[in-house]
Enzyme design. Structure first.
Site, PDB file in Angstrom:
ATOM      1  CD  GLN A  89      14.416 -61.052   4.839  1.00  0.00           C
ATOM      2  OE1 GLN A  89      15.337 -61.743   4.451  1.00  0.00           O
ATOM      3  NE2 GLN A  89      14.525 -59.746   5.093  1.00  0.00           N
ATOM      4  CB  CYS A 107      17.795 -61.958  -1.706  1.00  0.00           C
ATOM      5  SG  CYS A 107      19.161 -63.149  -1.729  1.00  0.00           S
ATOM      6  CE  LYS A 120      17.581 -55.919   3.055  1.00  0.00           C
ATOM      7  NZ  LYS A 120      18.619 -56.783   3.606  1.00  0.00           N
ATOM      8  N   GLY A 149      22.266 -51.268   4.369  1.00  0.00           N
ATOM      9  CA  GLY A 149      23.341 -51.451   3.402  1.00  0.00           C
ATOM     10  C   GLY A 149      24.544 -50.617   3.707  1.00  0.00           C
TER      11      GLY A 149
END
Length: 177
Positions: free
Chosen positions: A46, A76, A115, A177
């Site tokens: 990532q 993020c 993501k 999440g």
């Protein structure tokens, strides 16, 4: 840790989030995040950043170091990441999302995933829009964290947003999440 997870059946693991700037500047500390072994496969690496060409170069470096897929972090919420225009800040710039995914996809021959979060805040829930852009730009899958960037890691995840993204895309969608 990844090897421990794999010993319990984990089929796919990811590295920690790796700075594209650090990789392209050959920073020794950053290269530590790329360390892996044959038992740690398949491995997604990532990366994060805000410059499409820099991310493309970083993806190539990760590929050369054994990545089986590249995951671009656009979720993020950490201030030191967001202040550089990376991470969840990218949710505010759909055009840049497209340029980044397109550049990384052109740079490597392995799968590229993205993501994202549900949005920047509750008044800007745009996960479906960003996910469609990622898909249209060549992403092979999208992971959706069901919280907004301003929620960070607290509060309840909105599973309806993840469901809406899944309904809108033709590529795999992972709920997070």
């Amino acid at each position: 840790f990844r090897l421990i997870a794999r010993s319990f059946g984990c089929a796919l693991a990811y590295t920690e989030m790796i700075s594209a700037n650090g990789l392209t500047r050959n920073t020794d500390k950053t290269f530590e995040y790329l360390k892996t072994c044959s038992e740690d496969k398949p491995l997604g690496m990532q990366i994060f950043g805000a410059d499409p060409q820099l991310l493309a170069r970083a993806a190539c470096i990760a590929y050369e170091r054994g990545a089986d897929l590249i995951d671009i972090n656009m979720g993020c919420p950490v201030k030191k990441v967001v202040k550089t225009g990376a991470g969840a800040m990218l949710m505010k710039d759909p055009g840049l999302v497209s340029r980044i995914v397109t550049a990384v996809k052109k740079a490597v021959s392995i799968p590229v995933t993205v993501k994202i979060r549900s949005g920047w805040n509750r008044s800007s829930i745009n996960a479906v829009e960003i996910a469609r852009i990622a898909e249209d730009s060549g992403a092979d899958a999208v992971t959706v964290h069901g919280r907004t960037a301003d929620q960070g890691y607290s509060g309840a995840a909105d599973w309806k947003v993840i469901a809406a993204v899944k309904e809108a895309l033709h590529i795999p969608v992972v709920g997070n999440g």
